[in-house]
Enzyme design. Sequence first.
Site, PDB file in Angstrom:
ATOM      1  N   ARG A 188       0.944  -1.101  -0.032  1.00 51.71           N
ATOM      2  CA  ARG A 188       0.033  -0.006   0.012  1.00 51.71           C
ATOM      3  C   ARG A 188       0.732   1.427   0.006  1.00 51.71           C
ATOM      4  O   ARG A 188       0.601   2.192  -0.015  1.00 51.71           O
ATOM      5  CB  ARG A 188      -0.856  -0.190   1.133  1.00 51.71           C
ATOM      6  CG  ARG A 188      -1.923  -0.811   1.238  1.00 51.71           C
ATOM      7  CD  ARG A 188      -3.257  -0.079   1.372  1.00 51.71           C
ATOM      8  NE  ARG A 188      -4.546  -0.909   1.496  1.00 51.71           N
ATOM      9  CZ  ARG A 188      -5.292  -0.885   2.452  1.00 51.71           C
ATOM     10  NH1 ARG A 188      -4.887  -0.198   3.562  1.00 51.71           N
ATOM     11  NH2 ARG A 188      -6.262  -1.659   2.461  1.00 51.71           N
ATOM     12  N   VAL A 206       6.332   3.019  -2.489  1.00 53.16           N
ATOM     13  CA  VAL A 206       7.239   1.976  -3.356  1.00 53.16           C
ATOM     14  C   VAL A 206       6.470   0.579  -3.517  1.00 53.16           C
ATOM     15  O   VAL A 206       6.520   0.052  -4.749  1.00 53.16           O
ATOM     16  CB  VAL A 206       8.358   1.400  -2.297  1.00 53.16           C
ATOM     17  CG1 VAL A 206       9.309   0.443  -2.947  1.00 53.16           C
ATOM     18  CG2 VAL A 206       9.143   2.755  -2.247  1.00 53.16           C
ATOM     19  N   GLY A 207       5.909  -0.081  -2.545  1.00 54.92           N
ATOM     20  CA  GLY A 207       5.238  -1.247  -2.680  1.00 54.92           C
ATOM     21  C   GLY A 207       4.086  -1.252  -3.919  1.00 54.92           C
ATOM     22  O   GLY A 207       3.905  -1.988  -4.683  1.00 54.92           O
ATOM     23  N   SER A 230      18.067   2.250   0.804  1.00 56.92           N
ATOM     24  CA  SER A 230      17.823   3.809   0.481  1.00 56.92           C
ATOM     25  C   SER A 230      19.419   4.074   0.126  1.00 56.92           C
ATOM     26  O   SER A 230      20.366   3.475   0.876  1.00 56.92           O
ATOM     27  CB  SER A 230      17.274   4.313   1.502  1.00 56.92           C
ATOM     28  OG  SER A 230      17.598   5.600   2.008  1.00 56.92           O
ATOM     29  N   SER A 231      19.562   5.263  -0.490  1.00 56.04           N
ATOM     30  CA  SER A 231      20.873   5.680  -0.734  1.00 56.04           C
ATOM     31  C   SER A 231      21.296   6.383   0.584  1.00 56.04           C
ATOM     32  O   SER A 231      22.398   6.646   0.492  1.00 56.04           O
ATOM     33  CB  SER A 231      20.582   6.848  -1.785  1.00 56.04           C
ATOM     34  OG  SER A 231      19.999   7.757  -1.403  1.00 56.04           O
ATOM     35  N   CYS A 232      20.630   6.408   1.806  1.00 55.15           N
ATOM     36  CA  CYS A 232      21.220   6.991   2.980  1.00 55.15           C
ATOM     37  C   CYS A 232      21.999   6.096   3.687  1.00 55.15           C
ATOM     38  O   CYS A 232      22.733   6.403   4.711  1.00 55.15           O
ATOM     39  CB  CYS A 232      20.162   7.495   3.979  1.00 55.15           C
ATOM     40  SG  CYS A 232      19.043   6.218   4.723  1.00 55.15           S
ATOM     41  N   TYR A 268      18.039   4.447  10.612  1.00 56.44           N
ATOM     42  CA  TYR A 268      17.286   4.025   9.576  1.00 56.44           C
ATOM     43  C   TYR A 268      18.375   3.228   8.620  1.00 56.44           C
ATOM     44  O   TYR A 268      18.254   2.039   8.338  1.00 56.44           O
ATOM     45  CB  TYR A 268      16.511   5.109   8.690  1.00 56.44           C
ATOM     46  CG  TYR A 268      15.776   4.779   7.364  1.00 56.44           C
ATOM     47  CD1 TYR A 268      14.854   3.753   7.370  1.00 56.44           C
ATOM     48  CD2 TYR A 268      16.165   4.810   6.230  1.00 56.44           C
ATOM     49  CE1 TYR A 268      14.071   3.279   6.231  1.00 56.44           C
ATOM     50  CE2 TYR A 268      15.747   4.415   5.171  1.00 56.44           C
ATOM     51  CZ  TYR A 268      14.685   3.586   5.038  1.00 56.44           C
ATOM     52  OH  TYR A 268      14.198   3.048   3.930  1.00 56.44           O
ATOM     53  N   LYS A 276      19.077  -0.697   7.589  1.00 54.53           N
ATOM     54  CA  LYS A 276      19.019  -0.898   5.766  1.00 54.53           C
ATOM     55  C   LYS A 276      20.255  -1.558   5.453  1.00 54.53           C
ATOM     56  O   LYS A 276      20.324  -2.589   4.635  1.00 54.53           O
ATOM     57  CB  LYS A 276      18.899   0.207   5.108  1.00 54.53           C
ATOM     58  CG  LYS A 276      17.333   0.655   5.119  1.00 54.53           C
ATOM     59  CD  LYS A 276      16.449  -0.379   4.595  1.00 54.53           C
ATOM     60  CE  LYS A 276      15.038   0.125   4.650  1.00 54.53           C
ATOM     61  NZ  LYS A 276      14.019  -0.947   4.331  1.00 54.53           N
ATOM     62  N   THR A 301      17.585   5.845  -4.576  1.00 60.68           N
ATOM     63  CA  THR A 301      17.736   7.162  -4.423  1.00 60.68           C
ATOM     64  C   THR A 301      16.304   7.669  -3.762  1.00 60.68           C
ATOM     65  O   THR A 301      15.493   7.051  -3.557  1.00 60.68           O
ATOM     66  CB  THR A 301      18.176   7.978  -5.504  1.00 60.68           C
ATOM     67  OG1 THR A 301      18.577   9.422  -4.990  1.00 60.68           O
ATOM     68  CG2 THR A 301      17.038   7.934  -6.695  1.00 60.68           C
ATOM     69  N   HIS A 328       9.073  13.474   3.169  1.00 62.43           N
ATOM     70  CA  HIS A 328      10.382  13.942   2.649  1.00 62.43           C
ATOM     71  C   HIS A 328      10.087  15.230   1.809  1.00 62.43           C
ATOM     72  O   HIS A 328       8.896  15.776   1.577  1.00 62.43           O
ATOM     73  CB  HIS A 328      10.834  12.956   1.408  1.00 62.43           C
ATOM     74  CG  HIS A 328      11.496  11.551   2.216  1.00 62.43           C
ATOM     75  ND1 HIS A 328      10.857  10.544   2.557  1.00 62.43           N
ATOM     76  CD2 HIS A 328      12.747  11.460   2.593  1.00 62.43           C
ATOM     77  CE1 HIS A 328      11.571   9.732   2.959  1.00 62.43           C
ATOM     78  NE2 HIS A 328      12.908  10.288   3.242  1.00 62.43           N
ATOM     79  N   ARG A 358      20.256  16.738  -4.282  1.00 65.12           N
ATOM     80  CA  ARG A 358      19.572  15.610  -4.016  1.00 65.12           C
ATOM     81  C   ARG A 358      19.172  15.004  -5.293  1.00 65.12           C
ATOM     82  O   ARG A 358      18.943  15.787  -6.419  1.00 65.12           O
ATOM     83  CB  ARG A 358      18.418  15.637  -3.333  1.00 65.12           C
ATOM     84  CG  ARG A 358      18.314  15.875  -1.814  1.00 65.12           C
ATOM     85  CD  ARG A 358      18.976  14.682  -1.008  1.00 65.12           C
ATOM     86  NE  ARG A 358      18.829  15.055   0.356  1.00 65.12           N
ATOM     87  CZ  ARG A 358      19.960  15.715   0.853  1.00 65.12           C
ATOM     88  NH1 ARG A 358      21.234  16.155   0.478  1.00 65.12           N
ATOM     89  NH2 ARG A 358      20.126  15.791   2.319  1.00 65.12           N
ATOM     90  N   ASP A 364      20.264  20.759   7.117  1.00 63.10           N
ATOM     91  CA  ASP A 364      20.304  20.644   5.696  1.00 63.10           C
ATOM     92  C   ASP A 364      20.429  19.055   5.439  1.00 63.10           C
ATOM     93  O   ASP A 364      20.214  18.435   4.485  1.00 63.10           O
ATOM     94  CB  ASP A 364      21.449  21.152   5.200  1.00 63.10           C
ATOM     95  CG  ASP A 364      21.533  22.542   4.608  1.00 63.10           C
ATOM     96  OD1 ASP A 364      20.313  22.768   4.272  1.00 63.10           O
ATOM     97  OD2 ASP A 364      22.317  23.342   4.645  1.00 63.10           O
TER      98      ASP A 364
HETATM   99  P1  GDP Z   1      16.997  13.534   3.308  1.00 62.92           P
HETATM  100  O1  GDP Z   1      17.034  13.370   1.721  1.00 62.92           O
HETATM  101  O2  GDP Z   1      17.034  12.272   4.141  1.00 62.92           O
HETATM  102  O3  GDP Z   1      17.854  14.660   3.853  1.00 62.92           O
HETATM  103  O4  GDP Z   1      15.474  13.631   3.564  1.00 62.92           O
HETATM  104  P2  GDP Z   1      14.406  15.019   3.232  1.00 62.92           P
HETATM  105  O5  GDP Z   1      13.554  14.723   1.720  1.00 62.92           O
HETATM  106  O6  GDP Z   1      13.214  15.099   4.396  1.00 62.92           O
HETATM  107  O7  GDP Z   1      15.302  16.184   3.121  1.00 62.92           O
HETATM  108  C1  GDP Z   1      15.928  16.625   1.996  1.00 62.92           C
HETATM  109  C2  GDP Z   1      16.321  18.007   1.905  1.00 62.92           C
HETATM  110  O8  GDP Z   1      15.345  18.979   1.595  1.00 62.92           O
HETATM  111  C3  GDP Z   1      17.094  18.387   3.569  1.00 62.92           C
HETATM  112  O9  GDP Z   1      17.910  19.314   3.144  1.00 62.92           O
HETATM  113  C4  GDP Z   1      15.837  19.353   3.891  1.00 62.92           C
HETATM  114  O10 GDP Z   1      16.188  20.335   4.757  1.00 62.92           O
HETATM  115  C5  GDP Z   1      15.198  19.920   2.845  1.00 62.92           C
HETATM  116  N1  GDP Z   1      13.922  20.525   2.696  1.00 62.92           N
HETATM  117  C6  GDP Z   1      13.553  21.687   2.291  1.00 62.92           C
HETATM  118  N2  GDP Z   1      12.326  21.657   2.636  1.00 62.92           N
HETATM  119  C7  GDP Z   1      11.517  20.754   3.229  1.00 62.92           C
HETATM  120  C8  GDP Z   1      10.408  20.395   3.677  1.00 62.92           C
HETATM  121  O11 GDP Z   1       9.457  20.988   3.730  1.00 62.92           O
HETATM  122  N3  GDP Z   1      10.381  19.078   4.218  1.00 62.92           N
HETATM  123  C9  GDP Z   1      11.302  18.101   4.029  1.00 62.92           C
HETATM  124  N4  GDP Z   1      11.351  16.951   4.634  1.00 62.92           N
HETATM  125  N5  GDP Z   1      12.612  18.535   4.057  1.00 62.92           N
HETATM  126  C10 GDP Z   1      12.558  20.032   3.270  1.00 62.92           C
END
Ligand code: GDP
Length: 309
Positions: free
Chosen positions: A13, A16-17, A108-110, A137, A141, A165, A180, A210, A270
């Site tokens: 649900r 990804v799945g 995940s890429s993290c 996390y 993984k 990614t 995210h 990203r 960040d």
């Molecule tokens: P990450 O890729 O594991 O860091 O996860 P996120 O997708 O949550 O965040 C990616 C980047 O987007 C980070 O630098 C956040 O600070 C930035 N970012 C900017 N605005 C937002 C927001 O409204 N929500 C989230 N989750 N991240 C944000």
Amino acid sequence: MKKDSKIYVAGHRGLVGSAIVRNLKSKGYTNVIGKTHKELDLTNQLEVRKFFEEEKPEYVFLAAAHVGGINANSTYPAEFIYENLEIQNNVIKAAHDFKVKKLLFLGSSCIYPKMCPQPIKEEYLLSGYLEPTNEAYALAKISGLKMCQFFKKQYGDNFISCMPTNLYGPNDNFDLETSHVMPALIRKFHEAKVNNEPFVEVWGTGKPLREFLHVDDMADGCVYLMENYDGEEHVNIGTGKEVTIRELAEIIKEVVEFNGELRFNSDKPDGTPRKLLDVSKLEGVGWKYKIELRDGIKDSYEWFVNSIK
Ligand code: GDP
């Protein structure tokens, strides 16, 4: 996999799945099964074993996980490590005990070190310290992909892993506290447009880079790996392209047609400065992404607007 093989998609649900189920069905697989969280708690070992014993799936896509964005990950690390370890331990061990023919574990890429060279090759795993905002996390993984390798090594189980990614698309989590960046910004820009607000707050400095992959591409890549890859090493799935968070915000702003400003809030973290995957291994196996970022964002925005109607 045969078209009538019994295929269990764990987490069917989720973002990804659900994409994997759509992809399998579009390719003519007719025996795809899933269980909701209510029907089967994957953190419960006994329930998972009973399910495998009764259903005897032949193929498993392990796409169930406790996931979240930078805020959720760093606020609830205990849950992120515990639940993910439980889910993957239970499913991988049951897949071994009940003789699943092949399992694909998704990470995940993290999982890669915060400061590793870019683009990130699979072999950089465990070569340095992790990014603290998603360490819990990532550790789960990493254990999962190693567990697949070790079961392959010791028992010959055909358990493979892929590390996508940053993903986005239909069925994403649009909750502003736990999501995210992509769904968060789609929602923020949409609401700012509807409410005629003068600006949208973007977390951090806007400078981190990203890479984003539409889930339909990811699902296609996962099914491709299930059909064509039996290697011990995990495989990166991505586009090999990146944007800054500022650039991402600008594109979303255009797609949503919001006319106000962006305001960066550098009190928010960040996270890792950059995490671009090297996708040459995947391309070597014969698969490449198709959906470009702007088109994918349009699709995701459309889905979001329909979902709130
Ligand atoms: P990450 O890729 O594991 O860091 O996860 P996120 O997708 O949550 O965040 C990616 C980047 O987007 C980070 O630098 C956040 O600070 C930035 N970012 C900017 N605005 C937002 C927001 O409204 N929500 C989230 N989750 N991240 C944000």
